[in-house]
Design a protein around this motif. Structure first.
Motif, mmCIF file in Angstrom:
data_model
loop_
_atom_site.group_PDB
_atom_site.id
_atom_site.type_symbol
_atom_site.label_atom_id
_atom_site.label_comp_id
_atom_site.label_asym_id
_atom_site.label_seq_id
_atom_site.Cartn_x
_atom_site.Cartn_y
_atom_site.Cartn_z
ATOM 1 N N THR A 1 -4.474 -9.533 4.823
ATOM 2 C CA THR A 1 -5.494 -8.846 5.575
ATOM 3 C C THR A 1 -5.079 -7.295 5.897
ATOM 4 O OG1 THR A 1 -4.673 -9.410 7.774
ATOM 5 C CG2 THR A 1 -6.743 -10.477 6.865
ATOM 6 N N ASN A 2 -3.593 -7.300 5.702
ATOM 7 C CA ASN A 2 -2.977 -5.767 5.890
ATOM 8 C C ASN A 2 -1.778 -5.745 5.111
ATOM 9 O OD1 ASN A 2 -1.460 -7.092 7.725
ATOM 10 N ND2 ASN A 2 -2.463 -6.160 9.579
ATOM 11 N N THR A 3 -0.930 -4.513 5.180
ATOM 12 C CA THR A 3 0.490 -4.513 4.541
ATOM 13 C C THR A 3 1.486 -4.204 5.423
ATOM 14 O OG1 THR A 3 -0.283 -2.366 3.764
ATOM 15 C CG2 THR A 3 -0.803 -4.152 2.209
ATOM 16 N N PRO A 4 2.633 -4.407 4.915
ATOM 17 C CA PRO A 4 3.054 -5.515 3.947
ATOM 18 C C PRO A 4 2.698 -6.966 4.125
ATOM 19 C CG PRO A 4 4.754 -4.729 5.145
ATOM 20 C CD PRO A 4 3.677 -4.202 5.676
ATOM 21 N N ASP B 1 0.837 -1.320 -0.006
ATOM 22 C CA ASP B 1 -0.032 0.014 -0.117
ATOM 23 C C ASP B 1 0.930 1.081 0.312
ATOM 24 O OD1 ASP B 1 -1.106 2.227 1.080
ATOM 25 O OD2 ASP B 1 -2.831 0.915 2.166
ATOM 26 N N TYR B 2 0.673 2.158 -1.115
ATOM 27 C CA TYR B 2 1.764 3.120 -0.913
ATOM 28 C C TYR B 2 1.756 4.307 -0.089
ATOM 29 C CZ TYR B 2 2.473 1.420 -5.875
ATOM 30 O OH TYR B 2 3.293 0.759 -6.691
ATOM 31 N N GLN B 3 0.398 4.272 0.773
ATOM 32 C CA GLN B 3 0.581 5.141 1.918
ATOM 33 C C GLN B 3 0.695 4.410 3.246
ATOM 34 O OE1 GLN B 3 -3.161 7.146 1.906
ATOM 35 N NE2 GLN B 3 -2.795 8.918 3.359
ATOM 36 N N ALA C 1 -8.020 1.227 1.734
ATOM 37 C CA ALA C 1 -8.574 2.769 1.607
ATOM 38 C C ALA C 1 -9.423 2.930 2.895
ATOM 39 C CB ALA C 1 -9.608 2.611 0.333
ATOM 40 N N GLN C 2 -9.553 2.038 3.784
ATOM 41 C CA GLN C 2 -10.254 2.554 4.988
ATOM 42 C C GLN C 2 -9.119 3.161 5.902
ATOM 43 O OE1 GLN C 2 -9.367 -0.346 3.888
ATOM 44 N NE2 GLN C 2 -8.871 -1.717 5.630
ATOM 45 N N ILE C 3 -8.215 3.035 5.887
ATOM 46 C CA ILE C 3 -7.153 3.706 6.777
ATOM 47 C C ILE C 3 -6.246 4.485 5.882
ATOM 48 C CG2 ILE C 3 -7.060 2.255 8.645
ATOM 49 C CD1 ILE C 3 -4.719 0.675 7.747
ATOM 50 N N HIS C 4 -5.862 4.650 4.705
ATOM 51 C CA HIS C 4 -5.118 5.171 3.644
ATOM 52 C C HIS C 4 -6.022 5.463 2.854
ATOM 53 C CE1 HIS C 4 -1.752 2.438 5.825
ATOM 54 N NE2 HIS C 4 -2.010 3.351 6.212
#
Length: 185
Positions: free
Chosen positions: A155-158, A35-37, A74-77
């Protein structure tokens, strides 16, 4: 074992449709969902770049292949999805890895104006870039990456997969190098 339930392995195999640095026939194929953010995604990507340089020098260019798949949260970034679309618009013009590095290097500046500035700095066709962003031309590609991640238990990144197996170690150069080298044997 049913792959649908095995969240420790990569569900969608790597292919030439992926964003690839290296060759798919490399001894080790590392897939990163990012995720880029996400600041941890950026940190891990920097680790991977250092690791790739180190291993290429020691074992040759064909030792490690890096694949990047989008997993914007998108929900956090809130700007991650748009940044992923910008990366895909740049990819359509043959500049994925250059904008990819730029987006991770400038995570705090992912608003539209900055995305256009980055594209311009890379010499992209700006009218084409803007058209693809405004029409969300690449949203299906991003959603395919997200879906493949979800099916692999992301479920999340990375999230990293080394030779199709989920990496669950710590985000350090020492542990990541050990995992990559172990996977090559």
């Amino acid at each position: 074992m049913n792959q649908d339930r095995d969240h420790s392995s990569l569900f969608v195999p790597v292919s030439t449709q992926d964003h690839i640095q290296g060759v798919l026939s490399a001894r080790v194929v590392l897939v990163m969902y990012g995720d880029y953010q996400c600041s941890v995604s950026a940190d891990v990507y920097r680790l991977i770049k250092a690791l790739k340089r180190e291993l290429s020098a020691a074992f040759g260019e064909d030792y490690l292949c890096l694949i990047f798949r989008h997993f914007p949260q998108a929900q956090i970034h809130p700007q991650a999805q748009r940044a992923a679309q910008a990366a895909e618009a740049a990819a359509a013009q043959g500049q994925f890895w250059l904008i990819h590095d730029t987006l991770f290097a400038h995570q705090q500046k992912l608003e539209n104006g900055y995305l256009v500035e980055y594209a311009n700095n890379l010499g992209l066709d700006i009218p084409q870039f803007l058209k693809e962003l405004s029409k969300q031309v690449h949203i299906d590609r991003i959603n395919q990456d997200i879906e493949s991640g979800i099916r692999s238990g992301v479920t999340n990144t990375p999230a990293l997969f080394i030779n199709n197996i989920r990496y669950t170690g710590r985000w350090t150069i020492t542990e990541l190098t050990a995992a990559v080298v172990a996977a090559s044997h």
